[in-house]
Design a protein around this motif. Sequence first.
Motif, PDB file in Angstrom:
ATOM      1  N   ALA A  35       2.297   7.927   9.363  1.00 57.58           N
ATOM      2  CA  ALA A  35       0.941   7.428   9.008  1.00 57.58           C
ATOM      3  C   ALA A  35       0.145   8.486   9.823  1.00 57.58           C
TER       4      ALA A  35
ATOM      5  N   THR B  27       3.845  -5.375   7.668  1.00 60.90           N
ATOM      6  CA  THR B  27       3.480  -4.542   6.717  1.00 60.90           C
ATOM      7  C   THR B  27       3.898  -3.057   6.661  1.00 60.90           C
ATOM      8  N   ASP B  28       4.209  -2.694   5.452  1.00 62.99           N
ATOM      9  CA  ASP B  28       4.576  -1.251   5.323  1.00 62.99           C
ATOM     10  C   ASP B  28       3.535  -0.499   4.934  1.00 62.99           C
ATOM     11  N   LEU B  29       3.223   0.476   5.931  1.00 59.54           N
ATOM     12  CA  LEU B  29       1.907   1.107   6.075  1.00 59.54           C
ATOM     13  C   LEU B  29       2.449   2.660   6.218  1.00 59.54           C
TER      14      LEU B  29
ATOM     15  N   MET C 211      -4.944   6.897   7.557  1.00 59.79           N
ATOM     16  CA  MET C 211      -5.978   5.857   8.224  1.00 59.79           C
ATOM     17  C   MET C 211      -6.545   6.670   9.593  1.00 59.79           C
TER      18      MET C 211
ATOM     19  N   LEU D 230       0.398   6.156   5.356  1.00 61.63           N
ATOM     20  CA  LEU D 230      -0.941   6.124   5.036  1.00 61.63           C
ATOM     21  C   LEU D 230      -1.902   6.963   5.635  1.00 61.63           C
TER      22      LEU D 230
ATOM     23  N   LEU E 117      -1.805  -7.463   9.879  1.00 67.11           N
ATOM     24  CA  LEU E 117      -1.068  -6.751   9.098  1.00 67.11           C
ATOM     25  C   LEU E 117       0.225  -6.582   9.583  1.00 67.11           C
TER      26      LEU E 117
ATOM     27  N   LEU F 279       0.808  -1.293   0.071  1.00 70.73           N
ATOM     28  CA  LEU F 279       0.021   0.060   0.206  1.00 70.73           C
ATOM     29  C   LEU F 279       0.916   1.097  -0.133  1.00 70.73           C
TER      30      LEU F 279
ATOM     31  N   ALA G  28       4.961  -3.747  12.069  1.00 74.18           N
ATOM     32  CA  ALA G  28       4.410  -3.032  10.942  1.00 74.18           C
ATOM     33  C   ALA G  28       5.344  -1.357  11.091  1.00 74.18           C
TER      34      ALA G  28
ATOM     35  N   LEU H 129      -0.778  -5.661  14.255  1.00 71.34           N
ATOM     36  CA  LEU H 129       0.258  -4.520  13.324  1.00 71.34           C
ATOM     37  C   LEU H 129       1.430  -4.934  13.956  1.00 71.34           C
TER      38      LEU H 129
ATOM     39  N   LEU I 162       4.626   2.092  10.320  1.00 73.24           N
ATOM     40  CA  LEU I 162       3.696   3.307  10.643  1.00 73.24           C
ATOM     41  C   LEU I 162       4.310   4.398  10.490  1.00 73.24           C
TER      42      LEU I 162
END
Length: 201
Positions: free
Chosen positions: A147, A122-124, A129, A127, A119, A104, A142, A139, A144
């Motif tokens: 973010a 995961t590379d968030l 959110m 983002l 997640l 994403l 992750a 998470l 973040l």
Amino acid sequence: MDQGDDGEYTDLDLSELRPGDEPWRRRRFVRCSFVEADLRGLVTESCTFDECDFTGADLGDSVHRAGAFRTCRIVRATLGGATFRGCSLMGASLVDSRLRPIALTDCDLTLAALGRADLRDTDLSGLRMREANLVEADLRGADLRGADLTGARLLRARLDGADLRGARIDPNGLVQARLAGASVDVEQAIAFAAAHGLRVA
């Protein structure tokens, strides 16, 4: 449905549709059903899906650029290997879906439903959110960084080992989530202390 670019499709059952060899470009789908559809490997460019139902659909290894999945039901779906670049998933429900691994980049998940989502790692980063439902989401590990989690619901969310540096997160989120081993910046550390009733001298 024709195989050309552009076109608008409303209130159609497209569950039997297959991606084909060519990308979908500049198509708009409104309240269409893709329930249990096999869309593995689908490529979309500047397509919009408004209030569409992807329950049980296979979107594995699909690629979506500059598109939108606004207020869509993506429930019990498969998204492993999917890539979203510059997309809006505003208000989308991704409950009980297989999301890992997912990419994403520069995406908007404002008001998205991700309760209990897996997640991990995961590379968030970066983002949007805002006000997303992340209750009991996993998470751990992750990324973040940067973010925007303003107003996000983080009750019992697992952020162990996550990188939260530069992220925008409300004080109540810092209280509700599990943060053991998470990386935070100085400002967040002070906010965390204050949220837990500590006085920083």
